[in-house]
Scaffold this motif. Structure first.
Motif, PDB file in Angstrom:
ATOM      1  N   LEU A 126     101.620 -41.149 -41.919  1.00 33.38           N
ATOM      2  CA  LEU A 126     101.757 -42.383 -42.374  1.00 33.38           C
ATOM      3  C   LEU A 126     102.876 -43.308 -41.680  1.00 33.38           C
ATOM      4  N   ILE A 127     104.077 -42.671 -41.603  1.00 35.47           N
ATOM      5  CA  ILE A 127     105.139 -43.574 -41.168  1.00 35.47           C
ATOM      6  C   ILE A 127     104.682 -44.062 -39.510  1.00 35.47           C
ATOM      7  N   VAL A 133     102.699 -51.081 -36.229  1.00 37.36           N
ATOM      8  CA  VAL A 133     102.249 -52.163 -36.814  1.00 37.36           C
ATOM      9  C   VAL A 133     103.634 -52.928 -36.558  1.00 37.36           C
ATOM     10  N   LEU A 134     104.885 -52.384 -37.022  1.00 31.71           N
ATOM     11  CA  LEU A 134     106.004 -52.948 -36.925  1.00 31.71           C
ATOM     12  C   LEU A 134     106.585 -53.217 -35.534  1.00 31.71           C
ATOM     13  N   LYS A 187     105.585 -48.022 -48.587  1.00 27.63           N
ATOM     14  CA  LYS A 187     104.701 -49.096 -48.174  1.00 27.63           C
ATOM     15  C   LYS A 187     105.533 -49.903 -46.774  1.00 27.63           C
ATOM     16  N   ILE A 188     104.582 -50.299 -45.928  1.00 24.47           N
ATOM     17  CA  ILE A 188     105.118 -50.926 -44.609  1.00 24.47           C
ATOM     18  C   ILE A 188     106.545 -51.608 -44.978  1.00 24.47           C
ATOM     19  N   GLU A 189     106.336 -52.730 -45.893  1.00 29.53           N
ATOM     20  CA  GLU A 189     107.455 -53.520 -46.369  1.00 29.53           C
ATOM     21  C   GLU A 189     108.706 -53.047 -46.505  1.00 29.53           C
ATOM     22  N   GLU A 190     108.585 -51.800 -47.370  1.00 28.88           N
ATOM     23  CA  GLU A 190     109.799 -51.045 -47.535  1.00 28.88           C
ATOM     24  C   GLU A 190     110.301 -50.375 -46.399  1.00 28.88           C
ATOM     25  N   GLU A 207     113.670 -59.973 -50.211  1.00 31.55           N
ATOM     26  CA  GLU A 207     114.347 -58.844 -51.141  1.00 31.55           C
ATOM     27  C   GLU A 207     113.495 -57.649 -50.836  1.00 31.55           C
ATOM     28  N   ASN A 208     114.249 -56.698 -51.420  1.00 31.92           N
ATOM     29  CA  ASN A 208     113.672 -55.325 -51.027  1.00 31.92           C
ATOM     30  C   ASN A 208     112.403 -55.089 -51.971  1.00 31.92           C
ATOM     31  N   PRO A 209     111.458 -54.923 -51.172  1.00 32.36           N
ATOM     32  CA  PRO A 209     110.046 -54.659 -51.851  1.00 32.36           C
ATOM     33  C   PRO A 209     110.179 -53.547 -52.959  1.00 32.36           C
TER      34      PRO A 209
END
Length: 237
Positions: A126-127, A133-134, A187-190, A207-209
């Motif tokens: 997953l990571i 993407v990142l 989540k990718i946002e986290e 802000e932190n998701p």
């Protein structure tokens, strides 16, 4: 003999009557004025599209062409700077032999995000997906991945996944073990937010998701708890 370029009332009168020639402009002032004019023309062409430049090409004077060339060189220099920065854009696989060159000697001003993983561990998979993407979103950051046992001999599986963050060869942060990442709910946002806190990426998240998730969780817990009125009704029954 009086200097005809001297600023005096008498010389001004003589110039008005045509007895003295117009006052000479110092060469430095002329050059400065030319530069200002050229810069002004450049600003004009900065507002034009490429199509508009091509349409008006026949009407360009030598001054226009010089300004456009100056504008072109400026844009070319900016493009080269951006190209130098945006040199990554994907997650690169490395081995232990590459570690020093790819991480410790990454270069001046370069952030490195290294993921140690092992196949068959779902959270590692997953990571790796999130990092792909990142890496495209933040091409100025060097994203790497390496099988843990290949990169660091005898690295314990219980520490996977692991992310090391380096800047100019120095370690700035480390995320070790599944609990740090929050498990398969990551989540990718986290992940982006956590990397941004280290300085490795410049996020546009405000802000932190994770905080939003925690707030929703607490809200749902509060809604499920019995109220005082409900407790009193049960007692009466």
């Amino acid at each position: 003999m009086q200097d005809p370029n001297e600023d005096t009332e008498w010389n001004d009168i003589l110039r008005k009557k045509g007895i003295l020639p117009p006052k000479e402009t110092p060469k430095e002032d002329e050059e400065g004025e030319q530069i200002l004019q050229q810069q002004s023309v450049v600003k004009t062409y900065e507002d034009m599209t490429l199509e508009e430049l091509e349409e008006n090409e026949d009407e360009f004077s030598e001054e226009d062409e010089a300004a456009i060339e100056m504008y072109r060189q400026k844009r070319l220099a900016e493009w080269k700077v951006n190209q130098m920065k945006n040199i990554f854009g994907e997650v690169k696989e490395i081995s232990g032999q590459d570690y020093v060159q790819e991480v410790n000697k990454a270069g001046q001003g370069i952030w490195v995000v290294l993921h140690l993983y092992k196949q068959g561990i779902p959270l590692c998979t997953l990571i790796n997906q999130h990092l792909s993407v990142l890496a495209g979103k933040f091409p100025q950051t060097k994203f790497l991945k390496s099988i843990s046992s290949t990169c660091i001999p005898n690295y314990p599986d219980r520490n996977l996944p692991t992310i090391f963050v380096y800047f100019e060869g120095d370690m700035k942060a480390q995320f070790i073990g599944p609990l740090v990442f929050g498990g398969m709910n990551l989540k990718i946002e986290e992940l982006e937010w956590n990397l941004s806190k280290t300085g490795a990426v410049k996020t546009d998240l405000e802000e932190n998701p994770r905080k939003q998730i925690e707030d929703k969780l607490m809200s749902s817990i509060r809604c499920s708890l019995p109220t005082k009125k409900d407790s009193e009704s049960e007692d009466e029954d």
